[in-house]
Design an enzyme around this catalytic site. Structure first.
Site, PDB file in Angstrom:
ATOM      1  NE  ARG A  71      -2.572   4.067   9.332  1.00 45.74           N
ATOM      2  CZ  ARG A  71      -2.914   3.986  10.608  1.00 45.74           C
ATOM      3  NH1 ARG A  71      -2.145   4.487  11.551  1.00 45.74           N
ATOM      4  NH2 ARG A  71      -4.032   3.388  10.969  1.00 45.74           N
ATOM      5  CG  ASP A 130     -28.092  21.563 -34.433  1.00 39.70           C
ATOM      6  OD1 ASP A 130     -29.181  21.320 -33.918  1.00 39.70           O
ATOM      7  OD2 ASP A 130     -27.914  21.650 -35.668  1.00 39.70           O
ATOM      8  CG  ASP A 133     -21.672  23.074 -30.384  1.00 35.98           C
ATOM      9  OD1 ASP A 133     -21.903  23.506 -31.525  1.00 35.98           O
ATOM     10  OD2 ASP A 133     -21.996  21.926 -30.011  1.00 35.98           O
ATOM     11  CG  LEU A 163       3.810  -2.003  -1.790  1.00 41.73           C
ATOM     12  CD1 LEU A 163       4.072  -0.751  -0.974  1.00 41.73           C
ATOM     13  CD2 LEU A 163       4.314  -1.815  -3.215  1.00 41.73           C
ATOM     14  CB  VAL A 164       4.138  -8.387   1.177  1.00 42.55           C
ATOM     15  CG1 VAL A 164       4.745  -9.732   1.548  1.00 42.55           C
ATOM     16  CG2 VAL A 164       3.853  -7.576   2.435  1.00 42.55           C
ATOM     17  CG  ASP A 198      -5.261   4.960  -0.676  1.00 42.84           C
ATOM     18  OD1 ASP A 198      -5.802   4.553  -1.711  1.00 42.84           O
ATOM     19  OD2 ASP A 198      -4.697   4.222   0.133  1.00 42.84           O
ATOM     20  CG  ASP A 229     -22.525  25.460 -34.736  1.00 48.08           C
ATOM     21  OD1 ASP A 229     -22.800  24.795 -35.748  1.00 48.08           O
ATOM     22  OD2 ASP A 229     -22.653  25.017 -33.569  1.00 48.08           O
ATOM     23  CD  GLU A 278       7.882  -4.580   1.526  1.00 47.48           C
ATOM     24  OE1 GLU A 278       7.786  -5.409   2.461  1.00 47.48           O
ATOM     25  OE2 GLU A 278       7.290  -3.491   1.541  1.00 47.48           O
TER      26      GLU A 278
HETATM   27  O1  LIG Z   1      -4.119   3.110   7.408  1.00 47.78           O
HETATM   28  P1  LIG Z   1      -4.626   1.740   7.656  1.00 47.78           P
HETATM   29  O2  LIG Z   1      -6.110   1.703   7.779  1.00 47.78           O
HETATM   30  O3  LIG Z   1      -3.936   1.084   8.796  1.00 47.78           O
HETATM   31  O4  LIG Z   1      -4.281   0.823   6.373  1.00 47.78           O
HETATM   32  C1  LIG Z   1      -2.969   0.663   5.882  1.00 47.78           C
HETATM   33  C2  LIG Z   1      -2.870   1.082   4.417  1.00 47.78           C
HETATM   34  O5  LIG Z   1      -3.436   0.072   3.613  1.00 47.78           O
HETATM   35  C3  LIG Z   1      -3.718   0.303   2.228  1.00 47.78           C
HETATM   36  O6  LIG Z   1      -2.637   0.055   1.316  1.00 47.78           O
HETATM   37  C4  LIG Z   1      -2.723   0.065  -0.124  1.00 47.78           C
HETATM   38  O7  LIG Z   1      -1.572   0.659  -0.697  1.00 47.78           O
HETATM   39  C5  LIG Z   1      -0.490  -0.171  -1.052  1.00 47.78           C
HETATM   40  C6  LIG Z   1       0.561   0.679  -1.744  1.00 47.78           C
HETATM   41  O8  LIG Z   1       0.073   1.298  -2.880  1.00 47.78           O
HETATM   42  C7  LIG Z   1      -0.935  -1.302  -1.946  1.00 47.78           C
HETATM   43  O9  LIG Z   1       0.172  -2.144  -2.220  1.00 47.78           O
HETATM   44  C8  LIG Z   1      -2.039  -2.092  -1.270  1.00 47.78           C
HETATM   45  O10 LIG Z   1      -2.529  -3.053  -2.163  1.00 47.78           O
HETATM   46  C9  LIG Z   1      -3.171  -1.190  -0.822  1.00 47.78           C
HETATM   47  O11 LIG Z   1      -4.064  -1.947  -0.016  1.00 47.78           O
HETATM   48  C10 LIG Z   1      -4.316   1.675   2.045  1.00 47.78           C
HETATM   49  O12 LIG Z   1      -4.468   2.011   0.684  1.00 47.78           O
HETATM   50  C11 LIG Z   1      -3.604   2.770   2.792  1.00 47.78           C
HETATM   51  O13 LIG Z   1      -4.301   3.987   2.636  1.00 47.78           O
HETATM   52  C12 LIG Z   1      -3.567   2.420   4.248  1.00 47.78           C
HETATM   53  O14 LIG Z   1      -2.874   3.405   4.955  1.00 47.78           O
HETATM   54  O1  LIG Z   2       5.172  -6.186  10.549  1.00 51.18           O
HETATM   55  C1  LIG Z   2       5.081  -5.626   9.458  1.00 51.18           C
HETATM   56  C2  LIG Z   2       4.621  -6.304   8.333  1.00 51.18           C
HETATM   57  C3  LIG Z   2       4.538  -5.619   7.125  1.00 51.18           C
HETATM   58  N1  LIG Z   2       4.910  -4.336   7.030  1.00 51.18           N
HETATM   59  C4  LIG Z   2       4.861  -3.618   5.756  1.00 51.18           C
HETATM   60  O2  LIG Z   2       3.509  -3.343   5.383  1.00 51.18           O
HETATM   61  C5  LIG Z   2       3.445  -3.161   3.990  1.00 51.18           C
HETATM   62  C6  LIG Z   2       2.234  -3.841   3.437  1.00 51.18           C
HETATM   63  O3  LIG Z   2       1.941  -3.302   2.173  1.00 51.18           O
HETATM   64  P1  LIG Z   2       1.039  -4.021   1.117  1.00 51.18           P
HETATM   65  O4  LIG Z   2       1.083  -3.214  -0.103  1.00 51.18           O
HETATM   66  O5  LIG Z   2       1.494  -5.435   0.955  1.00 51.18           O
HETATM   67  O6  LIG Z   2      -0.455  -4.053   1.714  1.00 51.18           O
HETATM   68  P2  LIG Z   2      -1.366  -2.992   2.504  1.00 51.18           P
HETATM   69  O7  LIG Z   2      -1.204  -3.323   3.945  1.00 51.18           O
HETATM   70  O8  LIG Z   2      -0.872  -1.653   2.180  1.00 51.18           O
HETATM   71  O9  LIG Z   2      -2.759  -3.269   2.058  1.00 51.18           O
HETATM   72  C7  LIG Z   2       4.738  -3.689   3.397  1.00 51.18           C
HETATM   73  O10 LIG Z   2       5.530  -2.634   2.966  1.00 51.18           O
HETATM   74  C8  LIG Z   2       5.385  -4.397   4.569  1.00 51.18           C
HETATM   75  O11 LIG Z   2       6.780  -4.371   4.582  1.00 51.18           O
HETATM   76  C9  LIG Z   2       5.348  -3.670   8.144  1.00 51.18           C
HETATM   77  O12 LIG Z   2       5.662  -2.497   8.064  1.00 51.18           O
HETATM   78  N2  LIG Z   2       5.432  -4.336   9.348  1.00 51.18           N
HETATM   79 MG   LIG Z   3     -22.833  22.921 -33.232  1.00 51.65          MG
END
Ligand SMILES: O=P(O)(O)OC[C@H]1O[C@H](O[C@H]2O[C@H](CO)[C@@H](O)[C@H](O)[C@H]2O)[C@H](O)[C@@H](O)[C@@H]1O
Ligand SMILES: O=c1ccn([C@@H]2O[C@H](COP(=O)(O)OP(=O)(O)O)[C@@H](O)[C@H]2O)c(=O)[nH]1
Ligand SMILES: [Mg+2]
Length: 726
Positions: free
Chosen positions: A10, A499, A680, A375-376, A140, A497, A379
């Protein structure tokens, strides 16, 4: 100038279709928000899917143009690809499996085929953009095959891979019918990063068990390349979150929500709608808290933001129904005229609003069943500034490995979670501030810029390391040169060598007896008076001599203990005076290890003892080998003994004796104009290092890392090479 090409499924911006046409908004999810802060620098480009189906060429051109201005390059997915690759294999096969929800996983061949196809599509898109000097950073689980595909097209390119979700125990990964291809796909990268040490450990174990590649200190010997594996917990743009939280807009939105929630204390929960996030479990725990501590009724509100996600996937649809019902039931049961227990929003919020909510909330509930990082949680911490607040964090989020000042809970333990909410609500402010400032120090130091820098530094490190130990393939041109030098030389010395070099490995070492082809080859080589052919082996002299003693060969055996020049009148000589009384003490230690490690066995030579574990469980064998090595090293300190680790063996013998020392003796005794050394094993590295610079040194095996100048694949190639010298 070299650039970084970021690749993820994405893009950080998504196109959306409205009545007025296409428009662009930021994507949700940790990856997009995390890396979004850095990719625009230095002409970097981000390659990925714009999040919506766009098939019309005119529209594709428009989107490409719009995104180019913002350093992005779109990969368009068809409707079928969105269904089979994105919703299907990525989110119905890999996502549940990697989050320990195997019971939800779908195994569907057509999903897999689409997954391969889309990874190829991404590969083409990247190759069109990336120059040979560019660094490619793949992100990812949607793109696990891409590193290998890129590697095939660009063998020397710098490729990093980062997995944002957990890497589970090998026991779950191996259930996937395509697990080997997925692991091989990842190993196309030079550096593979995970959020935690636990995920990294699972990956190393999967690679060892499934593919048989060994690793040491996080470096996997995968075919011709060394791949570095490491843990890099992702951070956030700390200053950005801290600054937004101080902005007037954030304070206004805090005020707005404050008015809506009245005097009630606010517990906040924010996540994408996902069964991994523990949303339903959290609601049940909140309900239990209201039962256990009725004093909080009318005095606390759960503000729950759920961001729509993957809503075409069956399990997500079911979860939506479940959450709606739970919220409805709890609200209708407990609400009063002036109080709603749960304020539930099903939509996504702009950053300033999130920031206002982070400011407002006394407690944040981050309680996933499994989460790569989350990441929440970070944050929330960054947005708090001087304000108090308590984070309740699941032990199964990657973030829990860092944020030890949170209240850490087990999300399946409803009672514990209910108690934690109460504990958070009554926590003294001093303690809140202390814990919060500890977490702030950590989140601000290990921020997303630091994360990118560490990753890039480690990638540069492994590239340099690969080059220093890289060997050249002994191809047709090199072979031709070698023949020419050989033919010119009046005196030739060949160190071979046994083996793994002349003969392939067998499960039982006694079965590796030379076949007719090998005996014929060695006879022909040694019959030529200008050649001296030395068998240089770790084996005991009796076995080797009984197999090959009738040929005019020189022998260096037991890794350099016993030496014998060819000729009937020659005797065995020792490289240096040695003892073997120490064996009585060491033998019982090895015997005990054999009794503890099925499949391992002891080989006894006159002046050494060897523990073999080739037939034992790969991982257990490696662990026991390390145990034995350190135990033996302890016993060997201050004695005249040395411990050597070879390929699936640990050997102990007198110090100062190795193939290198013995080969050096031979070089001094029998000067030559052409020298060839082939081997080897790790023990053959001593031979290579003892050789003069112009010698032809050849490492045999899949891995090219060696002190040798050249490498070839296996014993068959060795024999073929030697035949060209006849
Ligand atoms: O693209 P989507 O199917 O809408 O999903 C959203 C993203 O979710 C996942 O996030 C992961 O990455 C975070 C940052 O490293 C991490 O904090 C979180 O625990 C993970 O779930 C997913 O890995 C992304 O590829 C998606 O785009
Ligand atoms: O309305 C919203 C709620 C959450 N987030 C963001 O979505 C991310 C969620 O990331 P997280 O690692 O917690 O989980 P994931 O969705 O990637 O599995 C955070 O950066 C939030 O600030 C956002 O962009 N809009
Ligand atoms: Mg050998």
């Amino acid at each position: 100038m070299s650039r970084t090409i970021i690749v993820s499924n994405r893009l950080p911006t998504k196109a959306q279709r409205t009545e007025e046409g296409l428009h662009f908004t930021p994507s949700e999810g940790g990856l997009a928000t995390g890396l979004g802060s850095i990719y625009r620098a230095d002409g970097n480009v981000w390659v990925g899917w714009p999040g919506v189906e766009i098939e019309d060429p005119e529209e594709q051109r428009y989107v490409t143009e719009e995104l180019r201005n913002d350093s992005m390059a779109p990969v368009f997915l068809t409707q079928d690809e969105i269904r089979d690759f994105y919703e299907g294999f990525s989110n119905e096969t890999l996502w549940p499996t990697f989050h320990y929800f195997s019971q939800y996983a779908v195994y569907e061949q057509s999903y897999w085929e689409s997954y391969v196809g889309v990874n190829e599509k991404f590969c083409q898109a990247v190759l069109e953009l990336a120059g040979p000097e560019d660094t490619i950073w793949v992100h990812d689980y949607q793109l696990l095959l891409l590193p290998q595909m890129l590697r095939a097209a660009r063998p020397d390119c710098s490729i990093g891979f980062f997995l944002h979700i957990p890497f589970p125990s090998h026991e779950l990964v191996r259930v996937l019918p395509w697990s080997k291809q997925l692991l091989e796909g990842m190993l196309g990268a030079d550096l593979i990063g995970f959020h935690t040490y636990g995920y990294m450990r699972h990956f190393l174990s999967a690679v060892a068990q499934s593919l048989g590649y060994p690793s040491q200190n996080g470096i996997i010997e995968a075919g011709q390349r060394s791949v570095l594996v490491d843990a890099f917990p992702m951070g956030i743009d700390y200053d950005k979150y801290a600054q937004v939280a101080e902005s007037q807009e954030a304070k206004d939105s805090e005020q707005l929500y404050r008015e809506a929630t009245g005097d009630a204390r606010v517990i906040l929960s924010i996540d994408r709608l996902d069964y991994t996030k523990g949303i339903a479990e959290r609601l049940r725990a909140y309900e239990q808290m209201l039962q256990l501590y009725p004093e909080w009724r009318e005095r606390v509100t759960l503000l729950m933001l759920v961001v729509p996600s993957r809503d075409q996937v069956e399990k997500y649809k079911e979860l939506k129904v479940e959450v709606d019902e739970l919220v409805g039931r709890i609200n209708s049961q407990y609400r009063t005229i002036s109080w709603t227990p749960i304020q539930y929003f099903y939509r996504s919020f702009p950053l300033e609003h999130l920031s206002g909510l982070y400011r407002l909330a006394e407690v944040a509930l981050v309680t996933p069943m499994r989460d790569g990082m989350n990441l929440v949680a970070k944050e929330f911490v960054a947005s708090k500034g001087e304000l108090p607040g308590v984070l309740i964090l699941s032990e199964r989020a990657g973030a829990a490995r860092e944020l030890s000042d949170a209240i850490i809970i087990n999300p399946t333990d409803t009672r514990q979670l209910a108690e934690a909410m109460h504990e958070a609500l009554v926590m003294p402010e001093d303690e809140q501030r202390l814990r919060m400032s500890n977490m702030q120090a950590l989140v601000s130091q290990y921020n997303v810029y630091q994360w990118v820098k560490l990753f890039m530094d480690r990638l540069a490190y492994i590239k340099i390391k690969q080059q220093t130990l890289a060997t050249e393939m002994l191809g047709p041109d090199e072979l031709q040169q070698m023949r020419t030098d050989f033919e010119k030389a009046p005196r030739r010395l060949l160190f071979l060598d046994y083996d793994g070099t002349l003969a392939p490995f067998t499960k039982n070492p006694q079965h590796a007896r030379p076949d007719d082809e090998l005996r014929h080859l060695l006879r022909a080589l040694s019959a030529e008076p200008r050649n001296r052919v030395v068998i240089i082996s770790g084996r005991d002299r009796n076995t080797l001599f009984s197999w090959l003693g009738d040929l005019p060969l020189d022998f260096i055996t037991e890794h350099g203990v016993w030496l014998r020049a060819s000729g009937e009148d020659q005797d065995w000589a020792m490289l240096q005076p040695m003892t073997n009384t120490w064996k009585q003490e060491i033998r019982p230690i090895m015997e005990l290890l054999v009794s503890r490690t099925a499949g391992s066995f002891i080989e006894e030579k006159e002046y050494s003892l060897v523990w073999h574990y080739r037939r034992a469980d790969v991982e257990l064998g490696a662990v026991r080998a390390r145990e034995l090595t350190s135990h033996l090293n302890f016993l060997a300190s201050n004695t005249d003994l040395q411990v050597l680790e070879g390929n699936k063996v640990v050997e102990i013998k007198n110090a100062g004796v190795n193939k290198g020392a013995a080969a050096a003796r031979w070089l001094a005794t029998y000067p030559a104009d052409f020298i060839l050394a082939i081997g080897d094993d790790r023990t053959d590295e001593d031979t290579f290092q003892a050789m003069p610079e112009d010698a032809y040194t050849v490492k045999v095996g899949e891995t090219g890392r060696s002190f040798a100048r050249f490498h070839i694949k296996g014993p068959q190639d060795v024999r073929r090479t030697l035949r060209t010298l006849l």
